[in-house]
Design an enzyme around this catalytic site. Structure first.
Site, PDB file in Angstrom:
ATOM      1  CG  HIS A   1       4.456  -5.473  -1.575  1.00 45.98           C
ATOM      2  ND1 HIS A   1       4.692  -4.653  -0.493  1.00 45.98           N
ATOM      3  CD2 HIS A   1       4.456  -4.661  -2.669  1.00 45.98           C
ATOM      4  CE1 HIS A   1       4.827  -3.403  -0.906  1.00 45.98           C
ATOM      5  NE2 HIS A   1       4.693  -3.380  -2.214  1.00 45.98           N
TER       6      HIS A   1
ATOM      7  NE  ARG B   1       7.537  -1.748  -7.422  1.00 52.03           N
ATOM      8  CZ  ARG B   1       6.262  -1.463  -7.134  1.00 52.03           C
ATOM      9  NH1 ARG B   1       5.831  -1.492  -5.877  1.00 52.03           N
ATOM     10  NH2 ARG B   1       5.394  -1.156  -8.077  1.00 52.03           N
ATOM     11  CG  ASP B   2       3.500  -4.713  -6.761  1.00 54.45           C
ATOM     12  OD1 ASP B   2       3.345  -4.860  -5.535  1.00 54.45           O
ATOM     13  OD2 ASP B   2       2.695  -4.100  -7.468  1.00 54.45           O
TER      14      ASP B   2
ATOM     15  CG  HIS C   1      -2.623  -4.647  -7.002  1.00 56.99           C
ATOM     16  ND1 HIS C   1      -1.768  -5.464  -6.316  1.00 56.99           N
ATOM     17  CD2 HIS C   1      -1.886  -3.565  -7.364  1.00 56.99           C
ATOM     18  CE1 HIS C   1      -0.577  -4.904  -6.253  1.00 56.99           C
ATOM     19  NE2 HIS C   1      -0.617  -3.744  -6.872  1.00 56.99           N
TER      20      HIS C   1
ATOM     21  CG  HIS D   1       0.481  -1.170 -10.996  1.00 59.37           C
ATOM     22  ND1 HIS D   1       1.770  -1.643 -11.062  1.00 59.37           N
ATOM     23  CD2 HIS D   1      -0.043  -1.679  -9.847  1.00 59.37           C
ATOM     24  CE1 HIS D   1       2.022  -2.394 -10.000  1.00 59.37           C
ATOM     25  NE2 HIS D   1       0.934  -2.430  -9.247  1.00 59.37           N
TER      26      HIS D   1
ATOM     27  CB  SER E   1      -2.667   1.090  -4.521  1.00 61.94           C
ATOM     28  OG  SER E   1      -2.040   2.071  -5.302  1.00 61.94           O
TER      29      SER E   1
END
Length: 341
Positions: free
Chosen positions: A23, A19-20, A202, A200, A173
């Site tokens: 990108h 899913r991620d 990054h 989550h 995010s």
């Protein structure tokens, strides 16, 4: 809540590679790629594998990118391969609808995350209720969580629990956090709710694994990570590294280390041209606190308008733009161009 990992012996790893990771490839993963990685993750014992367009259910569009496959095809393909792992999906109200949720559960989604901007948990009420009514596990996550204070995040997470969320948490995010930022926020949330807390990360500032460990120490028990860090911008917390680090700390994940290393090799061979890297643009995005998924449109717009992409990221950060406001990139670029004349 301030407990040591040994007092909380198990952490559930949630894998949004499919899913991620979309990108990083313009949402163009095909059925063979989805099947190959889902099969490998399933063999490794990954508890939850999240599948879909990078921005979630119903998000495929000209504005933020058309996916190669529709939601139904992606979910059906992955579901067939996930014989023991649960399948997860992600939806942000405004892109997806209750119809999309019902279709996802029909295609076998076990875990459904409803996302909202960090101060707007009220928009999740209806959809969390829909998920519970469909019989899937309902989770709530707050996006761009660096944009507000720990106490406000705790308040928003408690609201999502009231709405029916069975786990709640935050997404870094923009890859903006330092470990101390994570500790403060996760501790505040863990003290405010009685459901599992999600983190989550990054990797824009190279701290995704460290931030994930800080989240575990502060009370999070659901941590997101992707194979080879496959994700927007500089990528996500790297799954196979996190599994190894947690193993060193005697934290149980239920994932086989050799098998997850093999799954990471599948991801590197089949999903991406090159692993994510922390380049100048990624660092600028992290420092500015701008959603990592803006990388591609920022670079394109900066080139078209003749402005420095780092300046553009910093200007977008000053305006606190969020996902869904891609149309502002051009406006801000033109303002920068005019100011530099």
């Amino acid at each position: 809540m301030d407990t040591t990992p040994n007092e909380r012996s198990r952490v559930l790893l949630h894998d949004p590679t499919l899913r991620d990771g979309q990108h990083a490839v313009g949402h163009q993963l095909d059925a063979d790629q989805l099947r190959a990685y889902a099969t490998a993750a399933n063999a490794a014992g990954v508890p939850v594998v999240e599948v879909g367009h990078g921005n979630g259910l119903g998000a495929s569009s000209l504005q933020i990118g058309r996916a190669r496959l529709d939601d139904a095809t992606m979910l059906a393909t992955a579901r067939e391969a996930l014989t023991s792992s649960r399948m997860g999906v992600f939806m942000a109200p405004g892109w997806g609808t209750s119809h999309d949720l019902a279709a996802a559960v029909h295609h076998g989604a076990d875990v459904v995350r409803i996302a909202a901007h960090c101060t707007e948990a009220d928009v999740t009420e209806r959809h969390l209720g829909v998920v519970r009514g469909l019989g899937a596990e309902a989770q709530g996550v707050l996006l761009m969580s660096h944009m507000t204070r720990p106490g406000e995040l705790a308040k928003q997470c408690a609201l999502m629990v009231k709405f029916g969320a069975q786990a709640v948490g935050i997404m870094d995010s923009a890859g903006h956090y330092l470990p101390t930022d994570v500790s403060e926020r996760v501790s505040a949330i863990a003290n405010a709710v009685d459901v599992p807390v999600i983190f989550h990360g990054h990797n824009n500032l190279g701290l995704a694994v460290a931030n994930s460990l800080a989240a575990v120490d502060a009370g999070a028990s659901v941590i997101d990570a992707t194979a080879r860090g496959f994700g927007a911008g500089a990528g996500n917390t790297q799954l196979e590294v996190l599994v190894a680090v947690l193993e060193r700390r005697d934290v149980t994940t239920g994932i086989g280390l050799r098998e997850v290393l093999a799954a990471a090799d599948v991801a590197a061979d089949r999903l991406m041209k090159a692993p994510p890297s922390i380049d100048s643009i990624a660092v600028a995005s992290g420092l500015a606190g701008v959603f990592s998924g803006f990388r591609r449109p920022v670079l394109q717009t900066a080139s078209a308008e003749g402005v420095d992409p780092i300046d553009l990221f910093l200007a977008l950060g000053e305006r606190q733009v969020v996902a869904g406001q891609e149309d502002l990139i051009g406006d801000v670029a033109r303002q920068l161009k005019a100011a530099n004349r």
